[in-house]
Design an enzyme around this catalytic site. Structure first.
Site, PDB file in Angstrom:
ATOM      1  CG  ASP A  29      -3.073   7.838   8.583  1.00 35.72           C
ATOM      2  OD1 ASP A  29      -3.274   6.623   8.617  1.00 35.72           O
ATOM      3  OD2 ASP A  29      -3.178   8.520   7.551  1.00 35.72           O
ATOM      4  CD  GLU A  84      -2.707  -1.195   2.512  1.00 30.71           C
ATOM      5  OE1 GLU A  84      -2.761  -0.161   3.216  1.00 30.71           O
ATOM      6  OE2 GLU A  84      -3.270  -2.252   2.809  1.00 30.71           O
TER       7      GLU A  84
END
Length: 259
Positions: A62, A51
């Protein structure tokens, strides 16, 4: 056949055996031109899928590790256009599935169809867009994705209802990204009873699409826990920390510790 589908139909072992390993890293980090080298080293060391994170100034899902790598990548000069330039010849040396994981805003700024066109040109197999709701995808973007034969990977969490999971499974045609916790990336160090019960619950649903677990995978123990019930696991924050401390040349050592 799309490389993602080929991976899951031809190489997925029985549950509890050697699970598929996917690695996430932020394009343009640690250095602007590390992207291709990192991808090549990951494939060389046995990673099954990669990814590629498209850096964004406000990555809400995140944790601090990936946020910092994203900030530095942007400061280094990484953009969507530059990423596609860097990946222009990647398929001459790399065969495993490659996905771009990023937020919707930069893709909208680039132009969704133009972004998909570029993905196909460089050999990207799918996209993971955490802030793209299922309904908006169906209404506005599904036709474009299907036109370019790109897989759109949807996320589920422990709080996602069974009904919603069934809807996501019905529209998916590659794999489902199982977020292990409602927390941000890199915020936990292991799996407790609640997470393990969630993994088992999804297994019992017997979904049509295989599942890969992300968030909270950092070492051999958590990788083994994740792949006891699901087909694979994704490591992001722990890998970026290793890159920060050891550089690109230390990738092989990290993979050996996981497998």
């Amino acid at each position: 056949m799309n490389r993602i589908n080929k991976l899951f139909t031809s190489t997925v072992p029985p549950l509890g055996a050697r699970g598929l390993l996917s690695l996430y890293f932020t394009a343009g980090y640690p250095a602007l031109n590390d992207t291709v080298h990192i991808i090549q080293e990951l494939e060389k060391n046995g990673v099954d899928m990669i990814e590629i994170g498209l850096p964004f100034s406000d990555p809400l899902a995140d944790g601090p590790t990936i946020q910092e790598s994203s900030t530095i990548a942007l400061e280094n000069g990484m953009t969507s256009a530059l990423l596609f330039e860097q990946l222009a010849t990647i398929r001459q040396t790399v065969q495993i599935p490659l996905l771009i994981m990023g937020y919707l805003n930069p893709i909208l700024q680039f132009g969704v169809e133009k972004f998909c066109q570029q993905c196909v040109q460089v050999g990207i197999d799918g996209l993971i867009i955490p802030d793209l709701p299922l309904e908006i995808y169906q209404q506005e973007y599904q036709v474009i994705f299907e036109k370019y034969h790109l897989k759109n990977i949807f996320l589920i969490t422990p709080q996602t209802s069974d009904e919603r999971i069934r809807q996501i499974d019905a529209i998916s045609n590659s794999f489902i990204y199982m977020v292990s916790t409602a927390s941000v990336t890199g915020s936990q160090t292991g799996f407790g009873e609640e997470q393990m019960a969630y993994f088992e619950r999804i297994t019992k649903m017997q979904l049509n699409n295989p599942q890969v677990i992300g968030f909270g995978i950092s070492d051999a123990k958590t990788f083994q826990q994740a792949t006891t019930h699901q087909q694979g696991a994704i490591i992001g924050s722990a890998f970026i920390k290793h890159l920060t401390a050891n550089g690109v040349d230390g990738i092989g050592d990290f993979i050996k510790k996981i497998r």
